[in-house]
Motif scaffolding. Structure first.
Motif, PDB file in Angstrom:
ATOM      1  N   ASP A   8     -49.286   5.885   0.857  1.00 51.37           N
ATOM      2  CA  ASP A   8     -48.926   5.018  -0.271  1.00 51.37           C
ATOM      3  C   ASP A   8     -47.476   5.233  -0.700  1.00 51.37           C
ATOM      4  N   PHE A   9     -47.025   6.480  -0.674  1.00 54.47           N
ATOM      5  CA  PHE A   9     -45.635   6.802  -1.009  1.00 54.47           C
ATOM      6  C   PHE A   9     -44.687   6.128  -0.026  1.00 54.47           C
ATOM      7  N   CYS A  10     -44.973   6.271   1.256  1.00 51.11           N
ATOM      8  CA  CYS A  10     -44.115   5.660   2.283  1.00 51.11           C
ATOM      9  C   CYS A  10     -44.105   4.137   2.173  1.00 51.11           C
ATOM     10  N   LYS A  11     -45.251   3.555   1.910  1.00 50.50           N
ATOM     11  CA  LYS A  11     -45.318   2.098   1.724  1.00 50.50           C
ATOM     12  C   LYS A  11     -44.500   1.668   0.516  1.00 50.50           C
ATOM     13  N   ALA A  12     -44.614   2.414  -0.564  1.00 47.32           N
ATOM     14  CA  ALA A  12     -43.882   2.065  -1.781  1.00 47.32           C
ATOM     15  C   ALA A  12     -42.376   2.089  -1.549  1.00 47.32           C
ATOM     16  N   LEU A  13     -41.913   3.060  -0.782  1.00 47.23           N
ATOM     17  CA  LEU A  13     -40.478   3.180  -0.542  1.00 47.23           C
ATOM     18  C   LEU A  13     -39.984   2.322   0.619  1.00 47.23           C
ATOM     19  N   SER A  14     -40.892   1.611   1.261  1.00 51.59           N
ATOM     20  CA  SER A  14     -40.482   0.745   2.373  1.00 51.59           C
ATOM     21  C   SER A  14     -39.894  -0.569   1.891  1.00 51.59           C
ATOM     22  N   ASP A  15     -39.912  -0.802   0.590  1.00 48.62           N
ATOM     23  CA  ASP A  15     -39.375  -2.031   0.015  1.00 48.62           C
ATOM     24  C   ASP A  15     -37.984  -1.763  -0.566  1.00 48.62           C
ATOM     25  N   GLU A  16     -37.021  -2.593  -0.219  1.00 47.58           N
ATOM     26  CA  GLU A  16     -35.634  -2.410  -0.651  1.00 47.58           C
ATOM     27  C   GLU A  16     -35.495  -2.393  -2.177  1.00 47.58           C
ATOM     28  N   TYR A  70     -37.839   3.670 -18.610  1.00 48.43           N
ATOM     29  CA  TYR A  70     -38.477   4.143 -17.401  1.00 48.43           C
ATOM     30  C   TYR A  70     -37.652   5.283 -16.818  1.00 48.43           C
ATOM     31  N   SER A  71     -38.346   6.236 -16.232  1.00 51.34           N
ATOM     32  CA  SER A  71     -37.667   7.374 -15.623  1.00 51.34           C
ATOM     33  C   SER A  71     -38.372   7.749 -14.326  1.00 51.34           C
ATOM     34  N   LEU A  72     -37.643   8.426 -13.474  1.00 49.69           N
ATOM     35  CA  LEU A  72     -38.186   8.910 -12.216  1.00 49.69           C
ATOM     36  C   LEU A  72     -38.920  10.219 -12.482  1.00 49.69           C
ATOM     37  N   ASN A  73     -40.139  10.325 -11.997  1.00 45.43           N
ATOM     38  CA  ASN A  73     -40.904  11.567 -12.083  1.00 45.43           C
ATOM     39  C   ASN A  73     -40.414  12.446 -10.932  1.00 45.43           C
ATOM     40  N   LYS A  74     -39.398  13.235 -11.208  1.00 42.03           N
ATOM     41  CA  LYS A  74     -38.750  14.020 -10.150  1.00 42.03           C
ATOM     42  C   LYS A  74     -39.664  15.094  -9.584  1.00 42.03           C
ATOM     43  N   GLU A  75     -40.536  15.618 -10.405  1.00 38.18           N
ATOM     44  CA  GLU A  75     -41.482  16.614  -9.910  1.00 38.18           C
ATOM     45  C   GLU A  75     -42.399  16.014  -8.846  1.00 38.18           C
ATOM     46  N   LYS A  76     -42.920  14.826  -9.127  1.00 34.43           N
ATOM     47  CA  LYS A  76     -43.797  14.146  -8.165  1.00 34.43           C
ATOM     48  C   LYS A  76     -43.016  13.755  -6.912  1.00 34.43           C
ATOM     49  N   PHE A  77     -41.791  13.257  -7.109  1.00 33.44           N
ATOM     50  CA  PHE A  77     -40.956  12.884  -5.970  1.00 33.44           C
ATOM     51  C   PHE A  77     -40.746  14.093  -5.066  1.00 33.44           C
ATOM     52  N   ASN A  78     -40.470  15.245  -5.648  1.00 35.07           N
ATOM     53  CA  ASN A  78     -40.260  16.465  -4.859  1.00 35.07           C
ATOM     54  C   ASN A  78     -41.527  16.889  -4.133  1.00 35.07           C
ATOM     55  N   GLN A  79     -42.681  16.685  -4.743  1.00 29.72           N
ATOM     56  CA  GLN A  79     -43.946  16.994  -4.068  1.00 29.72           C
ATOM     57  C   GLN A  79     -44.106  16.133  -2.812  1.00 29.72           C
ATOM     58  N   TYR A  80     -43.835  14.844  -2.966  1.00 33.43           N
ATOM     59  CA  TYR A  80     -43.916  13.948  -1.803  1.00 33.43           C
ATOM     60  C   TYR A  80     -42.915  14.371  -0.729  1.00 33.43           C
ATOM     61  N   TYR A  81     -41.712  14.661  -1.162  1.00 28.38           N
ATOM     62  CA  TYR A  81     -40.648  15.045  -0.232  1.00 28.38           C
ATOM     63  C   TYR A  81     -41.039  16.290   0.559  1.00 28.38           C
ATOM     64  N   LYS A  82     -41.549  17.296  -0.131  1.00 33.81           N
ATOM     65  CA  LYS A  82     -41.956  18.534   0.547  1.00 33.81           C
ATOM     66  C   LYS A  82     -43.096  18.292   1.527  1.00 33.81           C
ATOM     67  N   MET A  83     -44.021  17.438   1.151  1.00 33.76           N
ATOM     68  CA  MET A  83     -45.142  17.144   2.035  1.00 33.76           C
ATOM     69  C   MET A  83     -44.658  16.417   3.293  1.00 33.76           C
ATOM     70  N   ILE A  84     -43.738  15.500   3.125  1.00 36.09           N
ATOM     71  CA  ILE A  84     -43.199  14.778   4.294  1.00 36.09           C
ATOM     72  C   ILE A  84     -42.424  15.751   5.196  1.00 36.09           C
ATOM     73  N   GLU A  85     -41.647  16.639   4.605  1.00 34.65           N
ATOM     74  CA  GLU A  85     -40.944  17.649   5.398  1.00 34.65           C
ATOM     75  C   GLU A  85     -41.939  18.482   6.206  1.00 34.65           C
ATOM     76  N   LYS A  86     -43.030  18.845   5.578  1.00 29.30           N
ATOM     77  CA  LYS A  86     -44.058  19.654   6.244  1.00 29.30           C
ATOM     78  C   LYS A  86     -44.660  18.894   7.421  1.00 29.30           C
ATOM     79  N   ILE A  87     -44.946  17.618   7.221  1.00 31.35           N
ATOM     80  CA  ILE A  87     -45.528  16.775   8.281  1.00 31.35           C
ATOM     81  C   ILE A  87     -44.553  16.639   9.437  1.00 31.35           C
ATOM     82  N   ILE A  88     -43.297  16.395   9.125  1.00 33.97           N
ATOM     83  CA  ILE A  88     -42.281  16.187  10.172  1.00 33.97           C
ATOM     84  C   ILE A  88     -42.040  17.461  10.979  1.00 33.97           C
ATOM     85  N   SER A  89     -42.118  18.599  10.329  1.00 36.27           N
ATOM     86  CA  SER A  89     -41.814  19.861  11.011  1.00 36.27           C
ATOM     87  C   SER A  89     -42.976  20.399  11.858  1.00 36.27           C
ATOM     88  N   GLN A  90     -44.125  19.752  11.800  1.00 39.33           N
ATOM     89  CA  GLN A  90     -45.265  20.218  12.596  1.00 39.33           C
ATOM     90  C   GLN A  90     -45.117  19.904  14.051  1.00 39.33           C
TER      91      GLN A  90
END
Length: 90
Positions: A8-16, A70-90
């Motif tokens: 869902d995160f990746c889909k959300a960010l796939s839109d310009e 409106y504000s960016l939930n940076k904590e949540k963004f960082n959680q997604y980012y770390k999870m994607i890094e983990k997936i990519i590094s496997q």
């Protein structure tokens, strides 16, 4: 964090437009009027994009009188980012 949340995160960010919203909110909290001006879009179109970002908890809102900021939930963004890094590094 579940696989579904990552998808869902990746889909959300796939839109310009949503990427531009995230970029702006990363710099500053803002109201829908400023988002509309920045994106050169009508407020109803922006609202739909905000709903998608709020559904994955990337965007938060707070009321200040009659305005909603409106504000960016940076904590949540960082959680997604770390999870994607983990997936990519496997």
């Amino acid at each position: 964090m579940s696989e579904r949340e990552i998808i869902d995160f990746c889909k959300a960010l796939s839109d310009e437009t949503r990427l531009k919203i995230i970029q702006l909110l990363n710099k500053e909290d803002t109201c829908v009027y400023k988002l509309a001006k920045y994106l050169d879009m009508a407020q109803p179109r922006i609202s739909r994009h905000r709903q998608i970002l709020r559904a994955i908890e990337l965007v938060e809102d707070r009321r200040d009188g009659q305005l909603v900021y409106y504000s960016l939930n940076k904590e949540k963004f960082n959680q997604y980012y770390k999870m994607i890094e983990k997936i990519i590094s496997q």
